[in-house]
Write a protein that holds these residues in place. Structure first.
Motif, PDB file in Angstrom:
ATOM      1  N   ASP A  96       0.864  -1.281   0.033  1.00 38.42           N
ATOM      2  CA  ASP A  96       0.052   0.061   0.120  1.00 38.42           C
ATOM      3  C   ASP A  96       0.942   1.319   0.007  1.00 38.42           C
ATOM      4  OD1 ASP A  96      -2.031   1.919   0.462  1.00 38.42           O
ATOM      5  OD2 ASP A  96      -2.317   1.455   2.444  1.00 38.42           O
ATOM      6  N   PHE A  97       1.305   1.576  -1.166  1.00 41.72           N
ATOM      7  CA  PHE A  97       2.081   3.050  -1.428  1.00 41.72           C
ATOM      8  C   PHE A  97       1.301   4.266  -1.092  1.00 41.72           C
ATOM      9  CE2 PHE A  97       4.532   0.009  -3.924  1.00 41.72           C
ATOM     10  CZ  PHE A  97       5.415  -0.139  -3.509  1.00 41.72           C
ATOM     11  N   ARG A  98       2.027   5.208  -0.253  1.00 39.12           N
ATOM     12  CA  ARG A  98       1.289   6.246  -0.101  1.00 39.12           C
ATOM     13  C   ARG A  98       2.296   7.407  -0.555  1.00 39.12           C
ATOM     14  NH1 ARG A  98      -3.182   5.616   3.778  1.00 39.12           N
ATOM     15  NH2 ARG A  98      -3.869   3.640   3.423  1.00 39.12           N
ATOM     16  N   ASN A  99       1.603   8.299  -1.173  1.00 35.57           N
ATOM     17  CA  ASN A  99       2.117   9.398  -1.528  1.00 35.57           C
ATOM     18  C   ASN A  99       2.457  10.527  -0.523  1.00 35.57           C
ATOM     19  OD1 ASN A  99       3.291  11.378  -3.361  1.00 35.57           O
ATOM     20  ND2 ASN A  99       1.782  11.232  -4.884  1.00 35.57           N
ATOM     21  N   TYR A 100       3.805  10.788  -0.181  1.00 35.50           N
ATOM     22  CA  TYR A 100       4.233  11.932   0.489  1.00 35.50           C
ATOM     23  C   TYR A 100       4.947  13.103  -0.214  1.00 35.50           C
ATOM     24  CZ  TYR A 100       2.534   9.715   5.068  1.00 35.50           C
ATOM     25  OH  TYR A 100       1.608   9.255   5.927  1.00 35.50           O
ATOM     26  N   VAL A 144      10.866   5.900   1.856  1.00 39.22           N
ATOM     27  CA  VAL A 144      11.956   5.708   0.801  1.00 39.22           C
ATOM     28  C   VAL A 144      11.541   7.194  -0.075  1.00 39.22           C
ATOM     29  CG1 VAL A 144      12.375   4.526  -1.429  1.00 39.22           C
ATOM     30  CG2 VAL A 144      11.734   3.350   0.706  1.00 39.22           C
ATOM     31  N   ILE A 145      12.757   7.781  -0.530  1.00 36.01           N
ATOM     32  CA  ILE A 145      12.968   9.138  -1.282  1.00 36.01           C
ATOM     33  C   ILE A 145      13.175   8.661  -2.707  1.00 36.01           C
ATOM     34  CG2 ILE A 145      13.718  11.173  -1.525  1.00 36.01           C
ATOM     35  CD1 ILE A 145      12.098  10.566   1.145  1.00 36.01           C
ATOM     36  N   VAL A 146      12.324   8.840  -3.715  1.00 40.66           N
ATOM     37  CA  VAL A 146      12.788   8.591  -4.901  1.00 40.66           C
ATOM     38  C   VAL A 146      12.951   9.768  -5.884  1.00 40.66           C
ATOM     39  CG1 VAL A 146      11.716   7.740  -7.107  1.00 40.66           C
ATOM     40  CG2 VAL A 146      10.996   6.553  -5.120  1.00 40.66           C
ATOM     41  N   ALA A 163       7.952  22.615   5.384  1.00 45.35           N
ATOM     42  CA  ALA A 163       6.943  21.870   5.060  1.00 45.35           C
ATOM     43  C   ALA A 163       7.558  20.326   4.098  1.00 45.35           C
ATOM     44  CB  ALA A 163       5.732  22.199   4.308  1.00 45.35           C
ATOM     45  N   ILE A 164       8.260  20.992   3.137  1.00 46.61           N
ATOM     46  CA  ILE A 164       8.848  19.696   2.575  1.00 46.61           C
ATOM     47  C   ILE A 164       9.673  18.608   3.322  1.00 46.61           C
ATOM     48  CG2 ILE A 164      10.621  19.142   0.689  1.00 46.61           C
ATOM     49  CD1 ILE A 164       9.504  21.589  -0.649  1.00 46.61           C
ATOM     50  N   LEU A 165      10.464  19.275   4.134  1.00 46.57           N
ATOM     51  CA  LEU A 165      11.158  18.349   5.059  1.00 46.57           C
ATOM     52  C   LEU A 165      10.254  17.474   5.856  1.00 46.57           C
ATOM     53  CD1 LEU A 165      14.272  20.697   6.031  1.00 46.57           C
ATOM     54  CD2 LEU A 165      14.061  18.712   4.397  1.00 46.57           C
ATOM     55  N   LYS A 166       9.252  17.828   6.504  1.00 47.29           N
ATOM     56  CA  LYS A 166       8.237  17.199   7.251  1.00 47.29           C
ATOM     57  C   LYS A 166       7.633  15.944   6.343  1.00 47.29           C
ATOM     58  CE  LYS A 166       3.944  17.591   9.663  1.00 47.29           C
ATOM     59  NZ  LYS A 166       2.652  18.174   9.941  1.00 47.29           N
ATOM     60  N   GLN A 167       7.567  16.261   5.327  1.00 51.41           N
ATOM     61  CA  GLN A 167       7.125  15.343   4.533  1.00 51.41           C
ATOM     62  C   GLN A 167       8.405  14.109   3.992  1.00 51.41           C
ATOM     63  OE1 GLN A 167       3.815  16.291   4.496  1.00 51.41           O
ATOM     64  NE2 GLN A 167       3.337  15.195   2.736  1.00 51.41           N
ATOM     65  N   ILE A 168       9.338  14.515   4.061  1.00 49.05           N
ATOM     66  CA  ILE A 168      10.480  13.530   3.913  1.00 49.05           C
ATOM     67  C   ILE A 168      10.365  12.898   5.181  1.00 49.05           C
ATOM     68  CG2 ILE A 168      13.034  13.497   3.823  1.00 49.05           C
ATOM     69  CD1 ILE A 168      12.799  15.596   1.552  1.00 49.05           C
TER      70      ILE A 168
END
Length: 142
Positions: free
Chosen positions: A40-44, A74-76, A64-69
């Motif tokens: 179940d891949f979730r888009n962050y 995994v970061i693509v 805000a971006i760093l919070k998502q990371i």
């Protein structure tokens, strides 16, 4: 059978949003399984229409971006040459390493040269193929 929820952040530059759109459709719009596990891949990521883009200044946007990371597993990052020139992608790479998040480098189809910036920090590199990307995310998640 078990379900594994995997949070994925796709780094991108809006000038090259085609790479993002393709990767997002591969990862988030299909059902994936590995053995008995349902993925179940979730888009962050931060899509173009995300309210984060309305941040009043660069500092708040970066936070805000760093919070998502930080919430991602995994970061693509596509390894197109533009990554060497984007201040935001450089910040995302730094955030990924600061938070100890594995980076999956994806070499866009037809790309003869790749960004050394991404290659030097990537935990793994894969080609521009749906199953390679999913396999890479799964391997780095484990």
């Amino acid at each position: 059978m078990s379900t594994r929820q995997i949070h994925v952040f796709i780094s991108h530059a809006w000038k090259y949003s085609g790479h993002y759109k393709t990767l997002a459709s591969w990862i988030f719009e299909e059902n994936w399984r590995v053995g008995q596990a349902s993925l179940d891949f979730r888009n962050y990521s931060v899509p173009k229409d995300d309210p984060i883009h309305n941040a009043p200044n660069d500092k708040q946007l970066k936070e805000a971006i760093l919070k998502q990371i930080a919430m991602s597993h995994v970061i693509v990052i596509p390894t197109g040459m533009y990554t060497g020139y984007s201040k935001w992608i450089a910040k995302e790479i730094r955030g990924s390493t600061d938070y100890g998040k594995p980076i999956l480098a994806v070499n866009p189809q037809g790309q003869r040269r790749t960004s050394g910036v991404v290659a030097n920090v990537a935990s793994m590199s894969v080609g521009w193929a749906k199953k390679s990307v999913i396999g890479g995310i799964w391997e780095l998640y484990n």
